[in-house]
Motif scaffolding. Structure first.
Motif, mmCIF file in Angstrom:
data_model
loop_
_atom_site.group_PDB
_atom_site.id
_atom_site.type_symbol
_atom_site.label_atom_id
_atom_site.label_comp_id
_atom_site.label_asym_id
_atom_site.label_seq_id
_atom_site.Cartn_x
_atom_site.Cartn_y
_atom_site.Cartn_z
ATOM 1 N N LEU A 232 2.163 -14.030 8.653
ATOM 2 C CA LEU A 232 2.328 -12.583 8.490
ATOM 3 C C LEU A 232 1.318 -11.829 9.352
ATOM 4 C CD1 LEU A 232 2.564 -12.441 4.577
ATOM 5 C CD2 LEU A 232 4.452 -12.059 6.175
ATOM 6 N N LYS B 21 -13.555 -1.966 3.289
ATOM 7 C CA LYS B 21 -14.422 -1.496 2.206
ATOM 8 C C LYS B 21 -14.899 -0.069 2.474
ATOM 9 C CE LYS B 21 -15.987 -6.057 0.696
ATOM 10 N NZ LYS B 21 -17.106 -6.988 0.450
ATOM 11 N N ARG C 275 -0.209 -7.043 6.548
ATOM 12 C CA ARG C 275 0.533 -7.443 5.342
ATOM 13 C C ARG C 275 -0.403 -8.029 4.294
ATOM 14 N NH1 ARG C 275 4.873 -4.524 5.472
ATOM 15 N NH2 ARG C 275 6.362 -5.042 7.088
ATOM 16 N N LEU C 276 -1.446 -8.700 4.750
ATOM 17 C CA LEU C 276 -2.415 -9.280 3.818
ATOM 18 C C LEU C 276 -3.309 -8.201 3.217
ATOM 19 C CD1 LEU C 276 -1.395 -11.689 5.511
ATOM 20 C CD2 LEU C 276 -3.685 -12.639 5.392
ATOM 21 N N LEU C 277 -3.456 -7.098 3.933
ATOM 22 C CA LEU C 277 -4.351 -6.034 3.475
ATOM 23 C C LEU C 277 -3.625 -5.026 2.596
ATOM 24 C CD1 LEU C 277 -6.142 -5.382 6.894
ATOM 25 C CD2 LEU C 277 -6.926 -6.872 5.049
ATOM 26 N N GLY C 278 -2.296 -5.142 2.497
ATOM 27 C CA GLY C 278 -1.531 -4.181 1.693
ATOM 28 C C GLY C 278 -1.006 -3.049 2.555
ATOM 29 N N THR C 279 0.119 -3.284 3.196
ATOM 30 C CA THR C 279 0.640 -2.352 4.198
ATOM 31 C C THR C 279 0.936 -0.973 3.618
ATOM 32 O OG1 THR C 279 1.660 -4.246 5.261
ATOM 33 C CG2 THR C 279 2.441 -2.046 5.938
ATOM 34 N N VAL C 280 0.388 0.044 4.250
ATOM 35 C CA VAL C 280 0.667 1.425 3.866
ATOM 36 C C VAL C 280 1.739 2.028 4.768
ATOM 37 C CG1 VAL C 280 -0.338 3.750 3.834
ATOM 38 C CG2 VAL C 280 -1.584 1.830 2.822
ATOM 39 N N ARG C 281 1.785 1.596 6.017
ATOM 40 C CA ARG C 281 2.704 2.163 7.014
ATOM 41 C C ARG C 281 2.774 1.206 8.189
ATOM 42 N NH1 ARG C 281 -1.630 6.893 8.589
ATOM 43 N NH2 ARG C 281 -3.432 5.545 8.281
ATOM 44 N N THR C 282 3.694 1.478 9.094
ATOM 45 C CA THR C 282 3.802 0.620 10.274
ATOM 46 C C THR C 282 3.687 1.419 11.573
ATOM 47 O OG1 THR C 282 6.203 0.742 10.086
ATOM 48 C CG2 THR C 282 5.133 -1.178 9.108
ATOM 49 N N ALA D 3 -0.580 -17.469 7.003
ATOM 50 C CA ALA D 3 0.407 -16.852 6.106
ATOM 51 C C ALA D 3 1.730 -16.597 6.810
ATOM 52 C CB ALA D 3 -0.153 -15.544 5.555
ATOM 53 N N PRO E 227 -4.507 4.491 3.507
ATOM 54 C CA PRO E 227 -3.773 5.756 3.585
ATOM 55 C C PRO E 227 -4.591 6.876 4.212
ATOM 56 C CG PRO E 227 -4.613 5.448 1.366
ATOM 57 C CD PRO E 227 -4.991 4.209 2.143
ATOM 58 N N HIS F 243 -12.186 2.298 1.654
ATOM 59 C CA HIS F 243 -12.022 2.451 0.205
ATOM 60 C C HIS F 243 -13.114 3.343 -0.373
ATOM 61 C CE1 HIS F 243 -9.496 -1.500 -0.098
ATOM 62 N NE2 HIS F 243 -8.818 -0.499 0.408
ATOM 63 N N GLY G 229 0.815 -1.214 0.000
ATOM 64 C CA GLY G 229 0.000 0.000 0.000
ATOM 65 C C GLY G 229 0.847 1.261 0.000
ATOM 66 N N ALA G 230 1.964 1.220 0.707
ATOM 67 C CA ALA G 230 2.845 2.392 0.755
ATOM 68 C C ALA G 230 3.459 2.649 -0.617
ATOM 69 C CB ALA G 230 3.933 2.180 1.799
ATOM 70 N N ALA H 174 3.458 -15.663 1.774
ATOM 71 C CA ALA H 174 2.432 -16.238 2.653
ATOM 72 C C ALA H 174 2.204 -17.717 2.373
ATOM 73 C CB ALA H 174 1.120 -15.471 2.479
ATOM 74 N N TRP I 23 2.100 -8.155 -5.235
ATOM 75 C CA TRP I 23 1.107 -9.108 -4.719
ATOM 76 C C TRP I 23 1.545 -10.544 -4.997
ATOM 77 C CZ3 TRP I 23 -2.354 -8.439 -1.120
ATOM 78 C CH2 TRP I 23 -2.883 -7.170 -0.885
ATOM 79 N N TRP J 84 -9.621 -13.406 9.983
ATOM 80 C CA TRP J 84 -8.403 -12.701 9.552
ATOM 81 C C TRP J 84 -7.228 -13.062 10.460
ATOM 82 C CZ3 TRP J 84 -7.301 -10.760 5.042
ATOM 83 C CH2 TRP J 84 -8.327 -10.299 4.210
ATOM 84 N N HIS K 285 -14.823 -2.191 -4.458
ATOM 85 C CA HIS K 285 -15.460 -1.819 -3.187
ATOM 86 C C HIS K 285 -16.306 -0.555 -3.353
ATOM 87 C CE1 HIS K 285 -12.278 -4.209 -0.682
ATOM 88 N NE2 HIS K 285 -13.161 -4.979 -1.265
#
Lengths: 379, 379
Positions: B107, B282, B111-118, B105, B316, B285, A73-74, A105, A98, B98, A285
């Motif tokens: 993880l 969702k 990480r499965l959702l699409g990491t934007v930041r930590t 996984a 984000p 999004h 995402g980042a 995974a 991905w 989840w 979505h």
């Protein structure tokens, strides 16, 4: 995990489309994102975009080296904010990341996205054929292979490549094709029409009324991709569902007005034009919030078809998987769907496409084939 | 992988809220989704909902036994279509699934959702305190711990629990609290106001203008949760950003009109009221398509706080992570954030909350603590 390299393998393959004047072969390319854990993410680039290859190696690569590939995402956000990239450059990177995430995974990508199903009905999607008989033969051939539907890209697409460029003669021919295909396939078989932006408003009304009588499932992209007002008027004139937004650029927010204004009955997208798997899931979505389907478009090549397929498995609001079959008449295989993969995308005799089981995107690239046609390896 | 059991551990813990008449302890429950591969997904249920426990065991469990727990989207859709479930029942199942997916996984879920930041900035979110001095002391205490912002749930919340129930006297007291907190914290420190649906339209205008002068970041839930028209009028009267939709039910489509009509400046949600991690992503999004933030709400308990945190790491468009601190005056710990976990959610001295690193949701439940307070184990 860290990204250690981006490589692009440029290769050639046979042209599968049938536009007059198309050369017999075309340059394609494969993007490989390499990591320090031995996992590689692979995307196919196509149609050929020399600028994208250059951007991947000169702009994207220096910014990804050393990054954690799982910060999908980042990276998506950072590449999306740049003004020096073709919109599809980000898409290819996102699909490759991905692929890496799924492999890390040990799961197919759709598992990471939240699996909704593991099969979806497929329709065969024609390219342009010389006459109505050729469409009929093709539709029958793919129905015999099990496909649950057939989409006509009508002959007017071989006219001038401009919005609304169809002539009155084109319209007569297109209608003849739509009619003959319905007569041959009989009532109840799912048929779709996609004149790829070639009709004027008046032509779209005329053809749309014919398609309604012929019981087509949807009328896709009759008007220009940005003609929101035209689609709004067409929605008042026709009851057949309209499908627009395949070429709508501008990212997710650009699709809001299409949904809010009810200019289309479904949103539409693929991983290339809608910013990868990340962007396509967001679009689906958005559609879901409006109780709209997001009908997924062909991914332009085998590896992106896999990516689209994973999204199809992870969203509830898509009824069909598109299988483009751009062949000359008389050849009814699925090479376009699978070219460059070590195993084909599985479609069973009931016309259902199956989710890949392998970790990541699915069947690996056929490196033997790709390297046998290699033109250059860039890094 | 197959689901082999659903178990619910009912236990008690101290009440952390401070509404007059609240009992000293409250019943909570833990949902455990068991699989044949030894992986367990764990959610905390709270506030106590006896119907939800019954629904989980009598309606959900028979339908999940033998299912692949990684078909998260399918299960989400099927439970969402039922009419015999509390909306939150699905939420708890989704969070547990989840957790399983992340563990499968290897993880963290983000990480499965699409990491934007930590990391993400945190604000301390008050519960109701007896007077302005208590708010000031609390705000200062949490700022000293590093928190980057502070939210006031004002004293009017201890008035009648009805929409628009605040009296003129309540308003005077609330304004005094807002003012004193700003004076004590000084300019530039992020402050938020959340009267939890207690104001009339006229009161909201009056308070909102004060909050604008005091430079508060947002004005949350001043009017009733369904008062779309009131929020539209309030948007015309105030420039301070409004934050609504925390309690908006009806699923994703119910939030569209709030965005389309510009009745709120941000959407809002948590994993409990917005149908789990799946539903909350969702919603975020949808907000992103409108160029809106989706500001995430406290998850009601430690395990769901983890779930909300993973979503925050994967979108984000969220600026803040809410850390509810419902304590009596003079006690400024983070027990509410972490109760029942073997390790606390990490917040550093700069007020940043860190993403969990463990596979799944993060720190495992403190079974010793939970079982020491166990009332019943149901299956």
């Amino acid at each position: 995990m860290r990204i250690t390299d981006l490589r692009v393998i440029v290769h050639e393959r046979e042209t599968r489309t049938t536009f007059p004047g198309d050369p017999p072969t075309v340059e394609n390319a494969v993007l490989v994102v390499v990591t320090d854990e031995g996992i590689e993410g692979v995307t196919f680039l196509t149609p050929p975009q020399p600028d994208v290859v250059k951007q991947l190696l000169e702009v994207v690569k220096p910014r990804l080296l050393g990054r954690d590939p799982l910060e999908i995402g980042a990276i998506w956000g950072q590449l999306g904010a740049r003004r020096d990239l073709d919109p599809t450059t980000r898409s290819y990177v996102d699909v490759a990341l991905w692929d890496i995430a799924g492999k890390a995974a040990g799961l197919p990508v759709h598992r990471l996205l939240g699996t909704v199903r593991t099969t979806i009905p497929a329709y065969a999607s024609s390219w342009v054929l010389p006459d109505a008989a050729a469409y009929v033969d093709e539709a029958v051939a793919y129905r015999e292979q099990g496909f649950a539907g057939y989409k006509v890209h009508p002959p007017s697409m071989h006219g001038p490549r401009a919005v609304g460029a169809a002539t009155a003669a084109h319209i007569d021919v297109d209608i003849e094709v739509y009619r003959r295909v319905r007569e041959a396939l009989g009532p109840g078989y799912a048929l779709f029409a996609d004149p790829f932006f070639r009709y004027s408003y008046a032509q779209a009304v005329r053809v749309g009324r014919v398609l309604e009588r012929l019981d087509y499932e949807w009328f896709e992209d009759p008007l220009g991709p940005d003609d929101l007002d035209g689609y709004l008027r067409l929605k008042q004139a026709l009851i057949i569902p309209l499908l627009a937004t395949e070429l709508t650029l501008g990212g997710l927010p650009a699709h809001v007005l299409w949904a809010v204004s009810r200019a289309t009955d479904y949103l539409r997208g693929d991983v290339v034009l809608k910013a990868g798997i990340t962007g396509l899931v967001k679009l689906a979505h958005l559609a879901e919030a409006f109780n709209l389907n997001c009908e997924l478009h062909d991914g332009y090549n085998a590896r992106n078809n896999l990516a689209v397929l994973h999204v199809a498995m992870a969203i509830p609001n898509c009824a069909w998987f598109e299988v483009l079959v751009p062949h000359r008449p008389g050849r009814y295989d699925l090479e376009y769907l699978n070219w460059g993969l070590t195993a084909p995308i599985r479609i069973d005799g009931d016309g259902l496409v199956h989710a890949p089981d392998e970790p990541g995107l699915g069947p690996e690239p056929d490196w033997g084939l790709i390297r046998s046609r290699m033109i250059a390896e860039l890094s």
